[in-house]
Design an enzyme around this catalytic site. Structure first.
Site, short mmCIF file in Angstrom:
data_model
loop_
_atom_site.label_atom_id
_atom_site.label_comp_id
_atom_site.label_asym_id
_atom_site.label_seq_id
_atom_site.Cartn_x
_atom_site.Cartn_y
_atom_site.Cartn_z
N LYS A 68 -75.09 73.70 112.37
CA LYS A 68 -73.95 74.16 111.57
C LYS A 68 -72.78 74.41 112.53
O LYS A 68 -72.92 75.13 113.53
CB LYS A 68 -74.34 75.44 110.84
CG LYS A 68 -73.55 75.72 109.59
CD LYS A 68 -74.20 76.90 108.86
CE LYS A 68 -73.45 77.32 107.63
NZ LYS A 68 -73.95 78.59 107.13
O1 G3P Z 1 -73.22 80.22 103.23
C1 G3P Z 1 -72.08 80.95 103.45
C2 G3P Z 1 -72.31 82.36 103.06
O2 G3P Z 1 -73.26 82.93 103.89
C3 G3P Z 1 -71.13 83.22 102.98
O3 G3P Z 1 -71.35 84.04 101.93
O4 G3P Z 1 -71.08 86.02 100.58
O5 G3P Z 1 -70.64 86.12 103.05
O6 G3P Z 1 -69.06 84.93 101.54
P1 G3P Z 1 -70.47 85.35 101.76
#
Ligand code: G3P
Length: 221
Positions: free
Chosen positions: A90
């Site tokens: 990633k």
């Molecule tokens: O896959 C990306 C994710 O981990 C981000 O999620 O909820 O931190 O915006 P969030």
């Protein structure tokens, strides 16, 4: 649309795998730090816990800024579980991340370009050969934009131009996001295990089960 689970929590990953809906796992630095474990150890544990998925994303760490630094980290990550074919590197959506993406793609390594917030960024990542591109919906919603519309645009763009990269709808926060990104044409939604639990449920399912159980008590033996 396939499901990936977006966590570095081994128990949640095992639970999602057990029910047979899991096609992959995504992690990021914040998710790994939350677990309080060594990054490499946890990636190895995840790879071993989910052998039949297509992808386990391990993100280069924030101190890798140049393409060379990202590639050096990727070289180490690839070796973690004996060159496991599922390991996916990633990479951040930066010029250096794109350069590393092109290099790793040429070497046959799967890549996931993350932190995508516009259709143009997704287009660049696809042209750099990314196996997966990860537009973040929830964080766009957080700044009063419509995150799902980004998935709609990226899916349309990739269709018009015949681009092979798979769209991972990321930063998915709730069941309605899941339905809407599936309808928008995301190939994958990466979601916390709590969202998988939520979408498995409906109050009428619970009421129906309760009624069956109560009626069954009166069954002729
Ligand atoms: O896959 C990306 C994710 O981990 C981000 O999620 O909820 O931190 O915006 P969030």
């Amino acid at each position: 649309m396939k499901f990936f689970v977006d966590t570095a929590n081994l128990e949640d990953i095992k639970k999602a795998y057990k029910i047979g809906v899991l096609s992959g796992v995504t992690t990021n630095p914040s998710l790994v730090v939350k677990e309080g474990v060594s990054f490499e150890t946890r990636i190895e544990e995840i790879l071993q816990a989910v052998p039949e998925v297509e992808s386990v994303s391990a993100e280069v760490t924030p101190d890798a800024v140049t393409a060379e630094e990202m590639i050096a980290q990727a070289d180490e990550l690839i070796k973690i579980n004996n060159n496991d074919k599922n390991i996916t590197i990633k990479l951040p959506m930066t010029l250096a991340g794109l350069e590393a993406c092109r290099y790793l793609t040429k070497k046959g390594v799967k890549t996931n370009v993350t932190l995508i917030f516009t259709a143009n960024q997704a287009l660049l990542a696809a042209r750099a050969g990314a196996t997966y591109v990860s537009p973040f919906l929830g964080r766009l919603d957080d700044i009063s934009e419509d995150g799902v519309q980004l998935i709609v645009k990226v899916a349309e763009l990739f269709r018009i131009h015949n681009l092979d990269s798979q769209i991972i709808a990321a930063s998915v926060r709730h069941p309605d996001h899941v339905t809407r990104v599936a309808m928008a044409g995301a190939h994958i939604a990466t979601v916390p295990f709590s969202v998988i639990e939520q979408i498995s449920k409906h109050p009428l399912t619970d009421q129906g089960l309760e009624k069956f159980a109560n009626d069954w008590k009166k069954a002729v033996q």
